[in-house]
Design a protein around this motif. Structure first.
Motif, PDB file in Angstrom:
ATOM      1  N   LEU A   1     -23.265  16.638 -27.692  1.00 54.39           N
ATOM      2  CA  LEU A   1     -22.585  16.005 -26.570  1.00 54.39           C
ATOM      3  C   LEU A   1     -22.764  16.826 -25.293  1.00 54.39           C
ATOM      4  N   TYR A   2     -22.667  18.139 -25.416  1.00 59.06           N
ATOM      5  CA  TYR A   2     -22.846  19.017 -24.247  1.00 59.06           C
ATOM      6  C   TYR A   2     -24.255  18.866 -23.671  1.00 59.06           C
ATOM      7  N   VAL A   3     -25.268  18.892 -24.537  1.00 57.86           N
ATOM      8  CA  VAL A   3     -26.657  18.773 -24.069  1.00 57.86           C
ATOM      9  C   VAL A   3     -26.892  17.392 -23.450  1.00 57.86           C
ATOM     10  N   ASN A   4     -26.361  16.341 -24.090  1.00 60.58           N
ATOM     11  CA  ASN A   4     -26.541  14.995 -23.553  1.00 60.58           C
ATOM     12  C   ASN A   4     -25.937  14.848 -22.162  1.00 60.58           C
ATOM     13  N   LEU A   5     -24.717  15.366 -21.992  1.00 61.18           N
ATOM     14  CA  LEU A   5     -24.080  15.283 -20.683  1.00 61.18           C
ATOM     15  C   LEU A   5     -24.792  16.175 -19.665  1.00 61.18           C
ATOM     16  N   LEU A   6     -25.308  17.306 -20.121  1.00 54.46           N
ATOM     17  CA  LEU A   6     -26.047  18.200 -19.230  1.00 54.46           C
ATOM     18  C   LEU A   6     -27.294  17.508 -18.687  1.00 54.46           C
ATOM     19  N   ILE A   7     -27.928  16.697 -19.529  1.00 49.69           N
ATOM     20  CA  ILE A   7     -29.160  16.007 -19.130  1.00 49.69           C
ATOM     21  C   ILE A   7     -28.857  14.780 -18.271  1.00 49.69           C
ATOM     22  N   PHE A   8     -27.859  13.995 -18.663  1.00 49.11           N
ATOM     23  CA  PHE A   8     -27.660  12.681 -18.050  1.00 49.11           C
ATOM     24  C   PHE A   8     -26.502  12.614 -17.051  1.00 49.11           C
ATOM     25  N   GLN A   9     -25.615  13.611 -17.055  1.00 48.88           N
ATOM     26  CA  GLN A   9     -24.475  13.600 -16.145  1.00 48.88           C
ATOM     27  C   GLN A   9     -24.840  14.361 -14.878  1.00 48.88           C
ATOM     28  N   SER A  10     -24.784  13.712 -13.719  1.00 47.52           N
ATOM     29  CA  SER A  10     -25.185  14.347 -12.463  1.00 47.52           C
ATOM     30  C   SER A  10     -24.115  15.286 -11.924  1.00 47.52           C
ATOM     31  N   ASP A  11     -22.844  15.070 -12.281  1.00 49.95           N
ATOM     32  CA  ASP A  11     -21.756  15.921 -11.811  1.00 49.95           C
ATOM     33  C   ASP A  11     -21.496  17.052 -12.806  1.00 49.95           C
TER      34      ASP A  11
END
Length: 314
Positions: free
Chosen positions: A136-146
């Motif tokens: 989840l951390y890696v996914n948000l790091l890649i796809f979450q701009s904020d």
């Protein structure tokens, strides 16, 4: 009464989902009690499993290979498809958050209700839940701009309450209670666990009904996305594990399709965007229709395998 409800649990799970949709006030009222129901669900399920056997399965390589497919593999496939279909950033984040999510804690009870191996289901559930925060951390790091943070203290506390404590209690029970007594109570506990599962589709569908009341068209779009995700998770695992036998293929398929999205929402919160909460509610419908689908598959295959062969004259 318990045996009747357990016998027809595959149908009653989707009935509970529809009742929650039709009666949103009751669904919202049940929602706050779901963590307590979850604790007893895990406790009763784990008491029915010898912990040494569970740890043995957890140490096996194939359990963690499956977990890799469940989270990382499905993230790659689903994200690629979402980008190809030009999904918005908010929807893309919601999708990759779902793909990172571990399996439902109710999965072992659901697996047992359709004649599949609850022990393997529990091991895969625990493994995917342990892998979840990293993916989840890696996914948000890649796809979450904020910028974002995960509530790891809350996540660790939930792991302690819902997995570690029930496992420790189960190990203690197996040391202190005679095996014959445990054998007698396991049958009743297995019936009780699947009945506890009814609370989850009933209590989680409420937010989706709110969206449906505001915009039926939007709700229909998110239901289509939820069905597509469940179909993707189910068919990919069923196809990849088909050579290992029907039961293994169905077990991995339903374990992959069952996603503990409420836990994901708890630890990541607002960083998941507005689309995730809508998707959370919509996922309840295909998720809890799957046990009925699997029971239909088993009945169909069994009927076909044992049907009398027709002899045709040469």
């Amino acid at each position: 009464m318990l045996s009747f409800l357990a016998k027809h649990s595959s149908l009653l799970l989707i009935v509970a989902t529809l009742l929650g949709f039709l009666w949103p006030e009751a669904s919202h009222a049940v929602f706050p009690s779901l963590p307590y129901v979850l604790f007893f669900l895990m406790l009763f399920t784990l008491v029915g499993i010898e912990q040494s056997s569970l740890l043995k399965v957890l140490r096996q390589k194939q359990c963690w290979v499956y977990s890799f497919l469940h989270s990382i593999g499905m993230t790659v496939i689903a994200a690629t498809l979402a980008i190809a279909f030009d999904a918005s950033e908010s929807l893309l984040i919601a999708i990759v958050a779902v793909t990172a999510t571990g399996s439902l804690f109710a999965t072992p009870a659901i697996a047992r209700s359709v004649g599949l191996d609850a022990l393997s289901a529990m091991a895969m559930t625990i493994a995917t839940t342990l892998m979840m925060p990293l993916v989840l951390y890696v996914n948000l790091l890649i796809f979450q701009s904020d910028g974002f943070t995960l509530d790891m203290a809350n996540y660790s506390l939930r792991l302690l309450i819902f997995i570690v404590c029930p496992m420790a209690f189960s190990a203690l029970v197996y040391r202190l209670v005679p095996r014959q007594t445990l054998t007698r109570v396991h049958g009743k506990l297995s019936q009780l666990t699947i009945i506890l599962v009814f609370a989850f589709p009933f209590g989680l569908i409420g937010p989706y009904r709110d969206i449906f009341d505001a915009s039926p068209t939007l709700a229909g779009q998110y239901l289509a996305i939820a069905i597509s995700l469940c179909f993707l998770f189910f068919t990919v695992c069923a196809a990849l594990y088909f050579r290992q036998g029907r039961n293994t293929a169905l077990l991995t398929a339903i374990t992959s399709a069952n996603r503990n999205v409420l836990l994901t929402f708890t630890v990541a919160g607002s960083y998941l965007g507005p689309d995730f909460l809508i998707l959370l509610g919509a996922l309840q419908i295909p998720t809890y229709a799957l046990p009925l689908f699997i029971r239909w598959i088993n009945n169909y295959i069994t009927t076909r395998d044992y049907s009398p062969q027709t002899n045709h004259p040469e």
